[in-house]
Design an enzyme around this catalytic site. Structure first.
Site, short mmCIF file in Angstrom:
data_model
loop_
_atom_site.label_atom_id
_atom_site.label_comp_id
_atom_site.label_asym_id
_atom_site.label_seq_id
_atom_site.Cartn_x
_atom_site.Cartn_y
_atom_site.Cartn_z
N GLY A 193 0.82 -1.20 0.00
CA GLY A 193 0.00 0.00 0.00
C GLY A 193 0.85 1.25 0.00
O GLY A 193 2.08 1.18 0.12
N THR A 202 -2.52 -3.09 7.24
CA THR A 202 -1.92 -2.27 6.17
C THR A 202 -2.68 -0.97 6.02
O THR A 202 -2.08 0.11 5.88
CB THR A 202 -1.92 -3.04 4.84
N HIS A 249 -1.88 1.35 8.91
CA HIS A 249 -0.55 1.94 8.68
C HIS A 249 -0.64 3.10 7.68
O HIS A 249 -0.10 4.19 7.94
CB HIS A 249 0.38 0.84 8.16
N GLU A 250 -1.31 2.89 6.57
CA GLU A 250 -1.35 3.92 5.52
C GLU A 250 -2.19 5.12 5.93
O GLU A 250 -1.87 6.26 5.58
CB GLU A 250 -1.86 3.32 4.21
N THR A 309 8.50 7.71 20.80
CA THR A 309 8.87 6.50 20.08
C THR A 309 10.40 6.40 20.09
O THR A 309 11.08 7.36 19.71
CB THR A 309 8.36 6.53 18.62
#
Length: 529
Positions: free
Chosen positions: A173, A209, A212-213, A240
Site C-alpha cells: 500500500g 496495512t 498503517h497507511e 517513540t
C-alpha cells in the site's frame, strides 16, 4: 500477482510518493513546512487540540480485473471494523504491548464510516466499483484516475478516499501525506492486504496495512525515521524510541538498535514494517501529531462526535460537519446563562461564576472599556466607544477596514501584553487558502487555542483555524481584528461559547475540560470578566 508470489514482507510506497512530489511540485515542500510548524507547536504543547472524537467518512474505490480483486462488501466492512478498533485502542491484541511501553499506548480518538451520500448529496453505499483492463498498478497514482484505468477521487476535503486494487512489485500500500494534490489524496491498498476476510492473505490479513497507511495520511512517519538503517532519522515524535531501520515479520521483545536498550525498538507500533499480528499500538505522541493534522491541513474533513462509544453511520451532508461550526452560525442565546452550577468532576474552575451571563446573545457593555471609534463593520455593537489613547500610538488611517499584515507589531512593549517583535496572529479568512505567514501565538505566555473543530463564516477574526489548501486560490486575503485586544477577547469569547455548547451536549471528556479551562484563563488574562 498469484497466490504463489503474494507479499511476504511489508513494503510501503508512501516515501516514494513523497519524494516524487518533492521533485515535481515546488510548492509541496513549502506546504509541508507549514504543516510541520503546526505539528511542532502541538508537540511542544503550544496549542490546544480538539476534544472528543472525530468520525471520518470513507469512500472505497474497488478497481478490479479478476473476480478475486472485486472484493466483497463483507471484506470492506471488516476493514472498517478494524480501523474503528485500532484507532480507538479497542483492538484485543493491544494487551500484547510490553509493560515497558504500555503507558504510551494511546486512543487515537478517530472513527471511520462508509459514506452514505455522494458529493451531489445523493444516497450512496460509500463503495465504487470500477472494472479495469490493467493487470496491476504501482505507486504512480494511475489507480486514482479514470483516464488511466482507475477511479477518480471524491473531494478530499469531505471524504477519505481508499483505493483497493492489485498492486505490483510486492507493494502492500501507499498513502499521500497532507499537503499533496487534492486529486490524488488518499490511500491505496492491495486487495490481499485489505480487511480480514475474502482475498486477504497472511501475513497481512488483519487489516493493519490500511491502519498503517491512514497513519501516513494523518502525517505520521515510519517509526525509524526513513534514514535507511542509520540512527539519525526522526519520525518527529518524542515517545517513540530511536530505531535503526524497519523491523519485519514477528520480532522478539526486546529488539535493540541505536543503543536504545533495555527496551529497544517499539516494533509493535503500527508505523513499523512488522506483520499484521505483530503491530497493535499508537503512542500519545503519535496521536498528538495526528490531531495536529486534523486541526490543520485536514480540518475540513470529518465531524465531531462523542468518544463514549462507536457510533452508527450518519449520512454526511445531512448534518453539520462539526457541531461548533453550526453552533457559531446559530449560537444558543443562553449558553452561559443556563450553564450548570455543578459540572462534572474536573470542570474549569469558576466558569459558572465568572462568565458573563448573556455572552453569546449580547456582549457585556463593559467587556472592553475602550475601543477605537472605527472598530470595523463586523465588530460587536455594544463595545464602548473609546479605546486607550496609547494602546497603539501610530495606527494606519485605514486600520478599521483592512488590518495591517504585521498584526500586533505596534503594540507598546510596556503594555499589558507584549507579543514580541515578530509575533503575528494571522489566520486566513478563506479556509481553503494557503497560510501566509505562519500562524504564531497571539501573545507571549498564553497557549494558542484553536476553535476545537472547523471554522465558520461570521466568526470573529482569529477564530478560523489554519486550513491548508491543496487546490484553489493560493492568494487568500487575510483580515485581522482592528483592535488587537478587542479581537482576541472576541476570539476567546467565541471559543468559550463553543466549549459550553459541547459541554451541554455531553461531548467534553477530561481533555476537553482541560482545554476549556485554558481558554477561560487566557480570556481572563486579556481582561475578560
Amino acid at each position: 500477482m498469484t497466490e504463489d508470489n503474494l507479499p511476504t514482507r511489508r513494503e510501503c510506497g508512501t516515501m516514494q510518493v513523497h519524494r516524487r512530489l518533492l521533485d515535481t511540485d515546488p510548492s509541496y515542500a513549502r506546504r509541508l513546512d507549514r504543516i510541520e510548524e503546526q505539528a511542532f507547536r502541538a508537540r511542544e504543547g503550544m496549542m490546544v487540540l480538539r476534544p472528543g472524537c472525530t468520525r471520518i467518512p470513507v469512500v472505497v474505490h474497488v478497481v478490479w480485473k479478476t473476480t478475486a480483486q472485486n472484493i466483497s462488501q463483507a471484506q470492506i466492512d471488516s476493514q472498517i471494523e478494524v480501523l474503528n478498533r485500532d484507532f480507538r485502542k479497542r483492538n484485543p491484541d493491544v494487551s500484547g504491548v510490553p509493560a515497558a511501553f504500555s503507558a504510551l499506548a494511546a486512543d487515537g480518538r478517530l472513527e471511520f464510516a462508509l459514506a452514505t451520500r455522494d458529493p451531489q448529496n445523493n444516497p450512496h453505499s460509500g463503495v465504487i466499483r470500477v472494472q479495469t483492463t490493467r493487470d496491476s498498478f504501482g505507486s504512480d497514482d494511475a489507480v486514482k484516475r479514470a483516464a488511466t484505468g482507475g477511479s477518480d477521487a471524491w473531494p478530499s476535503d469531505e471524504y477519505l478516499n481508499i483505493w483497493v486494487c492489485q498492486l505490483s512489485g510486492g507493494l502492500l500500500g501507499y498513502a499521500q501525506f497532507p499537503g499533496g494534490p487534492a486529486a490524488t489524496d488518499g490511500v491505496v491498498i492491495t486487495h490481499t492486504g485489505f480487511g480480514t476476510t475474502g482475498s486477504a492473505a497472511t501475513p497481512f490479513n488483519l487489516g493493519r496495512t490500511t491502519t498503517h497507511e491512514i497513519g501516513h495520511w494523518l502525517n505520521l512517519r515510519h517509526i525509524w525515521g526513513d534514514d535507511g538503517t542509520g540512527c539519525s532519522g526522526s519520525d518527529f515524535v518524542d515517545d517513540t524510541p530511536n530505531q535503526g531501520g524497519p523491523n519485519y515479520e514477528v520480532p522478539t521483545f526486546p529488539t535493540i538498535s541505536c543503543s536504545n536498550g533495555p527496551n529497544g525498538d517499539m516494533f509493535m507500533n503500527y508505523m513499523d514494517y512488522v506483520d499484521d499480528r505483530a503491530m497493535f499500538m499508537f503512542t500519545e505522541g503519535q496521536v498528538t501529531r495526528m490531531h495536529a493534522c486534523l486541526d490543520g491541513p485536514r480540518s475540513a474533513i470529518g465531524e465531531s462526535i462523542s468518544c463514549s462509544g462507536l457510533t452508527p453511520k450518519i449520512p454526511i451532508k445531512e448534518q453539520p460537519k462539526d457541531v461548533i461550526k453550526d453552533q457559531i452560525k446559530e449560537p444558543p442565546k443562553d449558553t452561559f446563562k443556563d450553564f450548570p452550577k455543578d459540572p462534572p468532576k474536573d470542570p474549569p474552575k469558576d466558569i459558572p461564576k465568572d462568565i458573563p451571563k448573556d455572552l453569546p446573545k449580547d456582549r457585556p457593555k463593559d467587556f472592553i472599556k475602550d475601543r477605537p471609534k472605527d472598530f470595523g463593520k463586523d465588530s460587536p455593537k455594544d463595545i464602548p466607544k473609546d479605546r486607550p489613547k496609547d494602546f497603539i500610538k501610530d495606527r494606519p488611517k485605514d486600520f478599521g477596514k483592512d488590518s495591517p499584515k504585521d498584526f500586533g507589531k505596534d503594540l507598546p512593549k510596556d503594555g499589558p501584553f507584549d507579543p514580541g517583535p515578530k509575533t503575528v496572529f494571522e489566520p486566513p479568512v478563506d479556509p481553503k487558502g494557503a497560510m501566509e505567514p505562519p500562524f504564531q501565538p497571539p501573545f507571549v505566555g498564553t497557549p494558542v487555542v484553536n476553535v476545537p473543530f472547523g471554522g465558520a463564516q461570521g466568526q470573529q477574526p482569529g477564530a478560523t483555524p489554519f486550513v491548508l489548501g491543496t487546490s484553489g486560490s493560493q492568494d487568500a486575503a487575510h483580515q485581522h481584528a482592528p483592535d488587537p485586544q478587542a479581537g482576541l477577547l472576541a476570539h476567546y469569547a467565541t471559543i468559550l461559547q463553543s466549549y459550553a455548547g459541547l459541554y451541554q451536549r455531553g461531548q467534553l471528556d477530561e481533555q476537553g475540560l482541560s482545554a476549556w479551562q485554558q481558554a477561560y484563563e487566557a480570556w481572563q488574562q486579556l481582561g475578560g470578566q
